[in-house]
Design a protein around this motif. Structure first.
Motif, PDB file in Angstrom:
ATOM      1  N   PRO A 181       0.626  -1.148  -0.018  1.00 60.31           N
ATOM      2  CA  PRO A 181      -0.050  -0.290   0.095  1.00 60.31           C
ATOM      3  C   PRO A 181       0.930   1.274   0.038  1.00 60.31           C
ATOM      4  O   PRO A 181       0.217   2.537  -0.959  1.00 60.31           O
ATOM      5  CB  PRO A 181      -0.813  -0.248   1.456  1.00 60.31           C
ATOM      6  N   ASP A 182       2.097   1.307   0.269  1.00 59.13           N
ATOM      7  CA  ASP A 182       2.481   2.380   0.516  1.00 59.13           C
ATOM      8  C   ASP A 182       3.926   2.531   0.314  1.00 59.13           C
ATOM      9  O   ASP A 182       4.802   2.824   0.592  1.00 59.13           O
ATOM     10  CB  ASP A 182       2.607   3.076   1.985  1.00 59.13           C
ATOM     11  N   ALA A 183       4.850   1.224  -0.520  1.00 60.19           N
ATOM     12  CA  ALA A 183       5.691   1.018  -0.395  1.00 60.19           C
ATOM     13  C   ALA A 183       6.286  -0.543  -1.594  1.00 60.19           C
ATOM     14  O   ALA A 183       5.337  -1.151  -1.643  1.00 60.19           O
ATOM     15  CB  ALA A 183       6.181   0.318   0.885  1.00 60.19           C
ATOM     16  N   VAL A 184       7.133  -0.207  -1.761  1.00 56.73           N
ATOM     17  CA  VAL A 184       7.647  -1.520  -2.987  1.00 56.73           C
ATOM     18  C   VAL A 184       9.451  -1.762  -2.225  1.00 56.73           C
ATOM     19  O   VAL A 184       9.655  -1.826  -1.400  1.00 56.73           O
ATOM     20  CB  VAL A 184       7.962  -0.673  -4.599  1.00 56.73           C
ATOM     21  N   ALA A 185       8.960  -3.097  -2.504  1.00 59.67           N
ATOM     22  CA  ALA A 185      10.432  -5.098  -2.416  1.00 59.67           C
ATOM     23  C   ALA A 185      10.477  -4.898  -3.695  1.00 59.67           C
ATOM     24  O   ALA A 185       9.691  -5.416  -4.708  1.00 59.67           O
ATOM     25  CB  ALA A 185      10.009  -4.911  -0.734  1.00 59.67           C
ATOM     26  N   CYS A 186      11.573  -5.719  -4.173  1.00 61.03           N
ATOM     27  CA  CYS A 186      11.681  -6.172  -5.529  1.00 61.03           C
ATOM     28  C   CYS A 186      12.389  -7.517  -4.957  1.00 61.03           C
ATOM     29  O   CYS A 186      13.340  -7.692  -4.460  1.00 61.03           O
ATOM     30  CB  CYS A 186      12.598  -4.686  -5.903  1.00 61.03           C
ATOM     31  N   LEU A 187      12.435  -8.431  -6.302  1.00 59.99           N
ATOM     32  CA  LEU A 187      12.564  -9.996  -5.889  1.00 59.99           C
ATOM     33  C   LEU A 187      13.363  -9.831  -7.382  1.00 59.99           C
ATOM     34  O   LEU A 187      13.252 -10.281  -7.794  1.00 59.99           O
ATOM     35  CB  LEU A 187      12.048 -10.439  -5.426  1.00 59.99           C
ATOM     36  N   PRO A 188      14.435  -9.940  -7.174  1.00 68.00           N
ATOM     37  CA  PRO A 188      15.280 -10.156  -8.864  1.00 68.00           C
ATOM     38  C   PRO A 188      15.580 -11.182  -8.677  1.00 68.00           C
ATOM     39  O   PRO A 188      15.951 -11.716  -7.743  1.00 68.00           O
ATOM     40  CB  PRO A 188      16.622  -9.187  -9.296  1.00 68.00           C
ATOM     41  N   ARG A 189      15.557 -12.433 -10.062  1.00 69.84           N
ATOM     42  CA  ARG A 189      16.034 -13.485  -9.902  1.00 69.84           C
ATOM     43  C   ARG A 189      17.467 -13.425 -10.077  1.00 69.84           C
ATOM     44  O   ARG A 189      17.726 -14.947  -8.928  1.00 69.84           O
ATOM     45  CB  ARG A 189      16.031 -13.916 -11.675  1.00 69.84           C
ATOM     46  N   THR A 190      18.247 -13.248  -9.650  1.00 70.22           N
ATOM     47  CA  THR A 190      19.659 -13.571  -8.388  1.00 70.22           C
ATOM     48  C   THR A 190      19.234 -13.361  -7.345  1.00 70.22           C
ATOM     49  O   THR A 190      20.557 -14.216  -6.721  1.00 70.22           O
ATOM     50  CB  THR A 190      20.771 -12.445  -8.929  1.00 70.22           C
ATOM     51  N   THR A 191      18.395 -12.932  -6.156  1.00 72.80           N
ATOM     52  CA  THR A 191      18.292 -13.458  -4.900  1.00 72.80           C
ATOM     53  C   THR A 191      17.599 -14.246  -4.661  1.00 72.80           C
ATOM     54  O   THR A 191      17.445 -14.760  -5.643  1.00 72.80           O
ATOM     55  CB  THR A 191      16.900 -12.160  -4.868  1.00 72.80           C
ATOM     56  N   ARG A 192      18.083 -15.712  -3.526  1.00 71.62           N
ATOM     57  CA  ARG A 192      17.335 -16.716  -3.683  1.00 71.62           C
ATOM     58  C   ARG A 192      16.761 -16.484  -1.889  1.00 71.62           C
ATOM     59  O   ARG A 192      17.380 -15.767  -0.774  1.00 71.62           O
ATOM     60  CB  ARG A 192      19.284 -17.356  -3.081  1.00 71.62           C
ATOM     61  N   ILE A 193      16.056 -17.469  -2.019  1.00 76.85           N
ATOM     62  CA  ILE A 193      15.136 -17.380  -0.928  1.00 76.85           C
ATOM     63  C   ILE A 193      14.709 -18.416  -0.533  1.00 76.85           C
ATOM     64  O   ILE A 193      14.991 -20.389  -0.673  1.00 76.85           O
ATOM     65  CB  ILE A 193      13.506 -17.116  -2.029  1.00 76.85           C
ATOM     66  N   LYS A 194      14.735 -18.172   1.124  1.00 78.54           N
ATOM     67  CA  LYS A 194      14.285 -19.560   2.015  1.00 78.54           C
ATOM     68  C   LYS A 194      13.396 -18.808   2.914  1.00 78.54           C
ATOM     69  O   LYS A 194      13.288 -18.528   3.467  1.00 78.54           O
ATOM     70  CB  LYS A 194      15.267 -20.729   2.445  1.00 78.54           C
ATOM     71  N   MET A 195      12.899 -20.201   3.588  1.00 73.99           N
ATOM     72  CA  MET A 195      11.939 -19.701   4.376  1.00 73.99           C
ATOM     73  C   MET A 195      12.782 -19.623   5.911  1.00 73.99           C
ATOM     74  O   MET A 195      13.884 -20.490   6.075  1.00 73.99           O
ATOM     75  CB  MET A 195      10.516 -21.315   5.246  1.00 73.99           C
ATOM     76  N   MET A 196      12.158 -18.839   6.688  1.00 70.03           N
ATOM     77  CA  MET A 196      13.280 -18.674   7.666  1.00 70.03           C
ATOM     78  C   MET A 196      12.599 -19.858   9.257  1.00 70.03           C
ATOM     79  O   MET A 196      11.355 -20.097   9.661  1.00 70.03           O
ATOM     80  CB  MET A 196      12.878 -17.240   8.585  1.00 70.03           C
ATOM     81  N   GLU A 197      13.354 -20.787   9.549  1.00 74.51           N
ATOM     82  CA  GLU A 197      13.364 -21.384  10.312  1.00 74.51           C
ATOM     83  C   GLU A 197      12.825 -20.457  11.990  1.00 74.51           C
ATOM     84  O   GLU A 197      13.237 -19.751  11.853  1.00 74.51           O
ATOM     85  CB  GLU A 197      14.713 -22.050  10.621  1.00 74.51           C
ATOM     86  N   ALA A 198      11.534 -21.378  12.290  1.00 72.10           N
ATOM     87  CA  ALA A 198      11.157 -20.934  13.694  1.00 72.10           C
ATOM     88  C   ALA A 198      12.517 -21.065  15.200  1.00 72.10           C
ATOM     89  O   ALA A 198      12.814 -21.935  15.093  1.00 72.10           O
ATOM     90  CB  ALA A 198       9.545 -22.311  14.158  1.00 72.10           C
TER      91      ALA A 198
END
Length: 202
Positions: free
Chosen positions: A185-202
């Protein structure tokens, strides 16, 4: 829908407003996971959000075919507003799109359906603009890669189904693949294809 509805809601100062949004998107793309504020400079018709509408007006023009997800496709007001203010033609298929506007990421088709670019021209791919409700209220994701010193964290919601697995497959296609702009709603964030993602462990 009255013609006035289509004409209203664009940038009040097109050059300066587009520059401000462009800077926010470029900063977010250069530093994945960072949240860049975006003032509500556009007032598009629902279901298109103010931030996603502003990003679309900034990035899209008559040379960039634009794909819309179902909620936006069925909205004559949103389609007409985008056509009037950006001039972008509608892409007949996801694979033809330079940009894709997604009002409901939770029901989005698989990322592999969009243009992936080629080995020689990886920039000939689709950049997806996802409307999200929040960048902090979803499942926390840990980010690594270029533009991130060690790790970053972001928690956008909603996201496409099986997003982390889809993103892993997207990264495996490098240098091909899609890039994401998350429009909150009031901001942007980006995920370029070079970014690696994983779920954060609890």
């Amino acid at each position: 829908m009255e013609q006035l509805d289509v004409i209203d809601g664009g940038f009040a100062a097109p050059v300066f407003d587009a520059q401000a949004v462009f800077r926010a998107v470029m900063d977010a793309m250069a530093r994945p996971g960072t949240v860049q504020p975006v003032v509500a400079l556009a007032q598009p018709p629902a279901p298109l959000s103010a931030t996603a509408g502003a990003v679309a007006l900034t990035l899209c023009d008559h040379d960039t075919p634009l794909w819309l997800d179902t909620p936006l496709q069925v909205s004559a007001a949103a389609r007409s507003w985008l056509a009037f203010h950006s001039g972008a033609p509608l892409a007949p298929t996801p694979a033809d799109a330079h940009f894709a506007l997604v009002a409901n990421p939770a029901t989005l088709i698989a990322l592999e359906n969009f243009a992936q670019g080629t080995q020689e021209y990886p920039d000939r791919s689709t950049t997806l603009i996802l409307q999200v409700e929040s960048l902090t209220a979803g499942e926390p994701l840990e980010l690594k890669g270029p533009g991130i010193e060690t790790t970053a964290m972001i928690a956008p919601t909603p996201l496409p189904r099986h997003f982390v697995e889809q993103w892993k497959q997207n990264g495996a296609r490098f240098p091909r693949g899609t890039d994401l702009i998350l429009a909150a709603p009031d901001a942007v964030a980006c995920l370029p294809r070079t970014t690696r993602i994983k779920m954060m462990e609890a």
